[in-house]
Every structure is written in C-alpha cells, then in structure tokens.
Design a protein around this motif. Structure first.
Motif, PDB file in Angstrom:
ATOM      1  N   ARG A 192       0.837  -1.209   0.000  1.00 52.33           N
ATOM      2  CA  ARG A 192       0.000   0.000   0.000  1.00 52.33           C
ATOM      3  C   ARG A 192       0.871   1.257   0.000  1.00 52.33           C
ATOM      4  O   ARG A 192       0.624   2.197  -0.732  1.00 52.33           O
ATOM      5  N   GLU A 193       1.914   1.256   0.819  1.00 52.34           N
ATOM      6  CA  GLU A 193       2.808   2.416   0.885  1.00 52.34           C
ATOM      7  C   GLU A 193       3.561   2.609  -0.433  1.00 52.34           C
ATOM      8  O   GLU A 193       3.767   3.738  -0.884  1.00 52.34           O
ATOM      9  N   LYS A 194       3.937   1.495  -1.071  1.00 52.27           N
ATOM     10  CA  LYS A 194       4.619   1.587  -2.362  1.00 52.27           C
ATOM     11  C   LYS A 194       3.694   2.181  -3.425  1.00 52.27           C
ATOM     12  O   LYS A 194       4.121   2.981  -4.256  1.00 52.27           O
ATOM     13  N   ILE A 195       2.433   1.784  -3.397  1.00 55.91           N
ATOM     14  CA  ILE A 195       1.461   2.339  -4.345  1.00 55.91           C
ATOM     15  C   ILE A 195       1.281   3.831  -4.101  1.00 55.91           C
ATOM     16  O   ILE A 195       1.263   4.628  -5.048  1.00 55.91           O
ATOM     17  N   LEU A 196       1.169   4.223  -2.847  1.00 54.60           N
ATOM     18  CA  LEU A 196       1.031   5.649  -2.527  1.00 54.60           C
ATOM     19  C   LEU A 196       2.267   6.428  -2.965  1.00 54.60           C
ATOM     20  O   LEU A 196       2.159   7.551  -3.474  1.00 54.60           O
ATOM     21  N   LEU A 197       3.436   5.837  -2.800  1.00 51.50           N
ATOM     22  CA  LEU A 197       4.676   6.473  -3.239  1.00 51.50           C
ATOM     23  C   LEU A 197       4.681   6.617  -4.761  1.00 51.50           C
ATOM     24  O   LEU A 197       5.021   7.682  -5.289  1.00 51.50           O
ATOM     25  N   ALA A 198       4.286   5.566  -5.461  1.00 50.86           N
ATOM     26  CA  ALA A 198       4.236   5.626  -6.931  1.00 50.86           C
ATOM     27  C   ALA A 198       3.259   6.704  -7.394  1.00 50.86           C
ATOM     28  O   ALA A 198       3.547   7.445  -8.337  1.00 50.86           O
ATOM     29  N   GLU A 199       2.112   6.792  -6.736  1.00 49.40           N
ATOM     30  CA  GLU A 199       1.135   7.833  -7.080  1.00 49.40           C
ATOM     31  C   GLU A 199       1.714   9.221  -6.850  1.00 49.40           C
ATOM     32  O   GLU A 199       1.546  10.119  -7.682  1.00 49.40           O
ATOM     33  N   ALA A 200       2.410   9.394  -5.738  1.00 50.92           N
ATOM     34  CA  ALA A 200       3.010  10.696  -5.432  1.00 50.92           C
ATOM     35  C   ALA A 200       4.088  11.049  -6.453  1.00 50.92           C
ATOM     36  O   ALA A 200       4.180  12.202  -6.904  1.00 50.92           O
ATOM     37  N   LEU A 201       4.891  10.064  -6.830  1.00 47.10           N
ATOM     38  CA  LEU A 201       5.912  10.302  -7.853  1.00 47.10           C
ATOM     39  C   LEU A 201       5.275  10.686  -9.183  1.00 47.10           C
ATOM     40  O   LEU A 201       5.693  11.634  -9.845  1.00 47.10           O
ATOM     41  N   ASP A 238       2.301  11.976  -9.707  1.00 47.34           N
ATOM     42  CA  ASP A 238       1.697  13.302  -9.588  1.00 47.34           C
ATOM     43  C   ASP A 238       2.744  14.400  -9.711  1.00 47.34           C
ATOM     44  O   ASP A 238       2.507  15.433 -10.332  1.00 47.34           O
ATOM     45  N   SER A 239       3.923  14.166  -9.134  1.00 50.99           N
ATOM     46  CA  SER A 239       4.975  15.181  -9.205  1.00 50.99           C
ATOM     47  C   SER A 239       5.493  15.328 -10.638  1.00 50.99           C
ATOM     48  O   SER A 239       5.854  16.424 -11.060  1.00 50.99           O
ATOM     49  N   ILE A 240       5.511  14.239 -11.392  1.00 52.74           N
ATOM     50  CA  ILE A 240       5.918  14.302 -12.801  1.00 52.74           C
ATOM     51  C   ILE A 240       4.845  14.992 -13.629  1.00 52.74           C
ATOM     52  O   ILE A 240       5.138  15.823 -14.496  1.00 52.74           O
ATOM     53  N   ALA A 241       3.589  14.661 -13.354  1.00 56.02           N
ATOM     54  CA  ALA A 241       2.470  15.193 -14.141  1.00 56.02           C
ATOM     55  C   ALA A 241       2.231  16.679 -13.907  1.00 56.02           C
ATOM     56  O   ALA A 241       1.538  17.320 -14.700  1.00 56.02           O
ATOM     57  N   GLU A 242       2.793  17.230 -12.840  1.00 56.89           N
ATOM     58  CA  GLU A 242       2.601  18.664 -12.576  1.00 56.89           C
ATOM     59  C   GLU A 242       3.110  19.526 -13.720  1.00 56.89           C
ATOM     60  O   GLU A 242       2.572  20.591 -13.978  1.00 56.89           O
ATOM     61  N   ASP A 243       4.157  19.083 -14.395  1.00 59.77           N
ATOM     62  CA  ASP A 243       4.720  19.848 -15.508  1.00 59.77           C
ATOM     63  C   ASP A 243       4.964  18.909 -16.685  1.00 59.77           C
ATOM     64  O   ASP A 243       6.091  18.457 -16.913  1.00 59.77           O
ATOM     65  N   PRO A 244       3.910  18.597 -17.450  1.00 57.17           N
ATOM     66  CA  PRO A 244       4.060  17.636 -18.548  1.00 57.17           C
ATOM     67  C   PRO A 244       4.961  18.132 -19.675  1.00 57.17           C
ATOM     68  O   PRO A 244       5.401  17.350 -20.502  1.00 57.17           O
ATOM     69  N   SER A 245       5.279  19.422 -19.689  1.00 53.26           N
ATOM     70  CA  SER A 245       6.122  19.943 -20.775  1.00 53.26           C
ATOM     71  C   SER A 245       7.545  19.407 -20.713  1.00 53.26           C
ATOM     72  O   SER A 245       8.268  19.453 -21.699  1.00 53.26           O
TER      73      SER A 245
END
Length: 70
Positions: A15-24, A26-33
């Motif tokens: 569960r923690e690994k999934i949450l970490l992957a989601e957070a990672l 999301d941080s990438i998707a913040e600036d798709p350019s």
C-alpha cells in the motif's frame, strides 16, 4: 539512486509503495512539458484521432457497448 533509498523503499508495504508511486507520478504530471513524447507516439495519436473523427457517426458510447455485450 542511493542504495539506502532503495533499501527503505523495499521495506514499505504494498500500500505504501502504491502511494509512493502515485506521489511520484503526480509530481511528474505537474509539468508535462518536461516529458519528451516520441514522434511515433504523436503520429499514432493523430491517426487514432483521425479515425475517431471518421467513425464518429457509427461509434457507440462505452456505456452502450457494455449494455449490448453484458
């Protein structure tokens, strides 16, 4: 990547690994350019969008499809 970071990640629960992957992600998707999209992917997307436009009169919604085949 630092081995101690990998060691720490390996100790996380699934569960923690999934949450970490989601957070990672999301941080990438913040600036798709900053993400390079290969030309082959762009070409495929254009092709699919063209097909969608051509078939829009005969296409059915996902909901209709599911009702028809369930």
């Amino acid at each position: 990547m630092d081995k101690s970071v990998l060691r720490h990640i390996s100790q996380l629960s699934k569960r923690e690994k999934i949450l970490l992957a989601e957070a990672l992600w999301d941080s990438i998707a913040e600036d798709p350019s900053v993400i390079d999209i290969p030309e082959s992917h762009k070409k495929e997307l254009r092709s699919r969008l063209d097909t969608l436009e051509e078939d829009s009169k005969t296409a059915v919604s996902w909901e209709s499809f599911v009702k028809q085949f369930s």
